[in-house]
Design an enzyme around this catalytic site. Sequence first.
Site, PDB file in Angstrom:
ATOM      1  N   ASP A 141      29.556  33.201 -19.770  1.00 27.13           N
ATOM      2  CA  ASP A 141      28.937  33.021 -18.451  1.00 27.13           C
ATOM      3  C   ASP A 141      27.898  31.901 -18.564  1.00 27.13           C
ATOM      4  O   ASP A 141      27.011  31.964 -19.409  1.00 27.13           O
ATOM      5  CB  ASP A 141      28.267  34.337 -18.028  1.00 27.13           C
ATOM      6  CG  ASP A 141      27.737  34.281 -16.596  1.00 27.13           C
ATOM      7  OD1 ASP A 141      28.273  34.998 -15.742  1.00 27.13           O
ATOM      8  OD2 ASP A 141      26.792  33.507 -16.341  1.00 27.13           O
ATOM      9  N   ASP A 179      31.741  29.826 -12.942  1.00 20.20           N
ATOM     10  CA  ASP A 179      30.878  29.828 -14.136  1.00 20.20           C
ATOM     11  C   ASP A 179      31.194  30.942 -15.133  1.00 20.20           C
ATOM     12  O   ASP A 179      30.361  31.279 -15.960  1.00 20.20           O
ATOM     13  CB  ASP A 179      29.392  29.873 -13.718  1.00 20.20           C
ATOM     14  CG  ASP A 179      28.899  31.283 -13.470  1.00 20.20           C
ATOM     15  OD1 ASP A 179      29.670  32.087 -12.917  1.00 20.20           O
ATOM     16  OD2 ASP A 179      27.759  31.577 -13.846  1.00 20.20           O
ATOM     17  N   GLU A 180      32.400  31.481 -15.076  1.00 23.68           N
ATOM     18  CA  GLU A 180      32.723  32.626 -15.931  1.00 23.68           C
ATOM     19  C   GLU A 180      34.157  32.603 -16.417  1.00 23.68           C
ATOM     20  O   GLU A 180      35.060  32.318 -15.632  1.00 23.68           O
ATOM     21  CB  GLU A 180      32.603  33.889 -15.080  1.00 23.68           C
ATOM     22  CG  GLU A 180      31.401  34.704 -15.349  1.00 23.68           C
ATOM     23  CD  GLU A 180      31.289  35.797 -14.312  1.00 23.68           C
ATOM     24  OE1 GLU A 180      32.081  36.741 -14.349  1.00 23.68           O
ATOM     25  OE2 GLU A 180      30.386  35.675 -13.462  1.00 23.68           O
TER      26      GLU A 180
HETATM   27  P1  DGT Z   1      22.571  33.620 -14.742  1.00 26.36           P
HETATM   28  O1  DGT Z   1      21.878  34.894 -14.480  1.00 26.36           O
HETATM   29  O2  DGT Z   1      21.827  32.780 -15.750  1.00 26.36           O
HETATM   30  O3  DGT Z   1      24.022  33.745 -15.036  1.00 26.36           O
HETATM   31  O4  DGT Z   1      22.411  32.786 -13.368  1.00 26.36           O
HETATM   32  P2  DGT Z   1      23.532  32.199 -12.416  1.00 26.36           P
HETATM   33  O5  DGT Z   1      22.840  31.363 -11.404  1.00 26.36           O
HETATM   34  O6  DGT Z   1      24.591  31.473 -13.201  1.00 26.36           O
HETATM   35  O7  DGT Z   1      24.072  33.498 -11.729  1.00 26.36           O
HETATM   36  P3  DGT Z   1      25.565  34.036 -11.558  1.00 26.36           P
HETATM   37  O8  DGT Z   1      26.329  33.931 -12.811  1.00 26.36           O
HETATM   38  O9  DGT Z   1      25.449  35.391 -10.941  1.00 26.36           O
HETATM   39  O10 DGT Z   1      26.183  33.093 -10.444  1.00 26.36           O
HETATM   40  C1  DGT Z   1      26.838  31.861 -10.712  1.00 26.36           C
HETATM   41  C2  DGT Z   1      26.582  30.884  -9.569  1.00 26.36           C
HETATM   42  O11 DGT Z   1      27.016  31.447  -8.324  1.00 26.36           O
HETATM   43  C3  DGT Z   1      25.114  30.566  -9.348  1.00 26.36           C
HETATM   44  O12 DGT Z   1      24.650  29.484 -10.151  1.00 26.36           O
HETATM   45  C4  DGT Z   1      25.033  30.276  -7.895  1.00 26.36           C
HETATM   46  C5  DGT Z   1      26.105  31.143  -7.266  1.00 26.36           C
HETATM   47  N1  DGT Z   1      25.517  32.367  -6.700  1.00 26.36           N
HETATM   48  C6  DGT Z   1      25.180  33.504  -7.343  1.00 26.36           C
HETATM   49  N2  DGT Z   1      24.648  34.411  -6.518  1.00 26.36           N
HETATM   50  C7  DGT Z   1      24.646  33.840  -5.289  1.00 26.36           C
HETATM   51  C8  DGT Z   1      24.203  34.274  -3.975  1.00 26.36           C
HETATM   52  O13 DGT Z   1      23.717  35.386  -3.805  1.00 26.36           O
HETATM   53  N3  DGT Z   1      24.379  33.397  -2.946  1.00 26.36           N
HETATM   54  C9  DGT Z   1      24.941  32.158  -3.129  1.00 26.36           C
HETATM   55  N4  DGT Z   1      25.086  31.347  -2.099  1.00 26.36           N
HETATM   56  N5  DGT Z   1      25.350  31.712  -4.327  1.00 26.36           N
HETATM   57  C10 DGT Z   1      25.196  32.535  -5.389  1.00 26.36           C
HETATM   58 CA    CA Z   2      25.975  32.539 -14.680  1.00 22.39          CA
HETATM   59 CA    CA Z   3      28.552  34.482 -13.268  1.00 18.30          CA
END
Ligand code: DGT
Ligand code: CA
Ligand code: CA
Length: 377
Positions: free
Chosen positions: A19, A119-120
Amino acid sequence: MSENISLNEIEKRIIFHIDFDYFYAQCEEIRRPELRNIPSVVCVYSGREEDSGVVSTCNYEARKYGVRAAMPIKLAKSKLEDVHSIFLPTDMPYYHEISSKAMRIIQNYGELFEQVSVDECYMDFTKITNSDFDDARIFAVSLQKSIKDQIKLTCSIGVAPNKLIAKIASGINKPNGITVVRQEEAKQFMSNCRIEDIPGVGPKTSKKLQSLGIKTVSDISHKSIFELRDALGYKIATLLVNASNGIDYSQIKIRGTSKQIGKIVTLKKDCTSFEQVRLIVESICKSVFENLENKRQAFRVLTLILILENLQHVSFSKSLKLHSASIDELNKNSLSILNEMITSNSISLDIIRRIGVVISELKDISGQDSLLNYFEN
Ligand code: DGT
Ligand code: CA
Ligand code: CA
């Protein structure tokens, strides 16, 4: 890589869940490194008013101030009002470009691969590690390093005997973390998780379980599918009871062109001449080709993988102009790629520990009289 795998094989699996960390925000940092040390927030602006919309994601600097995905932009701004921070709109085409590059690096490791979102992804490392979790950890480090070196992206990796645990594990040491859960630790690992950590369990299921007096994963593990079936339905009851015991039978779903046939062998002794290497490569090609022939398919992309003494991983792919189902072509190209890899990386033959050949972009050959020397029109 057969479709029906036995229980014994299931128990020996090593699955990675990879991820990418704070993905959209990290993509922004890649093209604007000056963002790295300040809170940056990527937003989906609804366009109604200046700051209407929600946070899509943010870097870890911004998370320190309590900014989270799905939070209204106005609230995020109020949390960051006393610090220098940056708010940016999403740029999906660019994030997809970075994602494709990273996924390609991962796929080049040459085993079963399933991308689940931008991203996964999951990857099966059973063969390449010979089911050894110590090797798997070294692979995870090497994979993280490859992605970091080539595109400056960090990711977190869960290494586990199944997809469910790998997915939960990748979220544990974020960012840039690796969490390894061995087969014998699987049940204990799950009992330390919350019920909501099990992918697929939403607030509705959680509530139903509460009403049955079930509060922890351990509580579920003491129930039978039969006991939970009436309240939750057979499918969810099965998933939960299995999950609570550290079990998940789901397989990597290979899609479209990512289907591949490959074989990796561990060298029994050090090679000292190219001739020895040639014989090994030809025997791997023979086995890969037999598999291709059985499936009545042709290949287009060929990847050679070398795993060295220190488990460093070197791979190179070549795409043929046309699909091919010729063993001669497979041999000839494998040897020339290998020769090129050894020379251009100045690899001494005696440090090669494993060699792999993977063919991909497979295509069915139907109604062909002969599989040999088949070419696409
Ligand atoms: P992390 O916790 O380091 O994996 O952080 P992220 O940002 O990679 O979180 P993830 O893996 O849950 O989500 C991947 C991408 O999907 C993130 O960079 C932006 C998008 N995303 C996630 N949650 C939301 C949301 O609630 N709303 C929108 N519009 N996009 C989202
Ligand atoms: Ca992520
Ligand atoms: Ca993810």
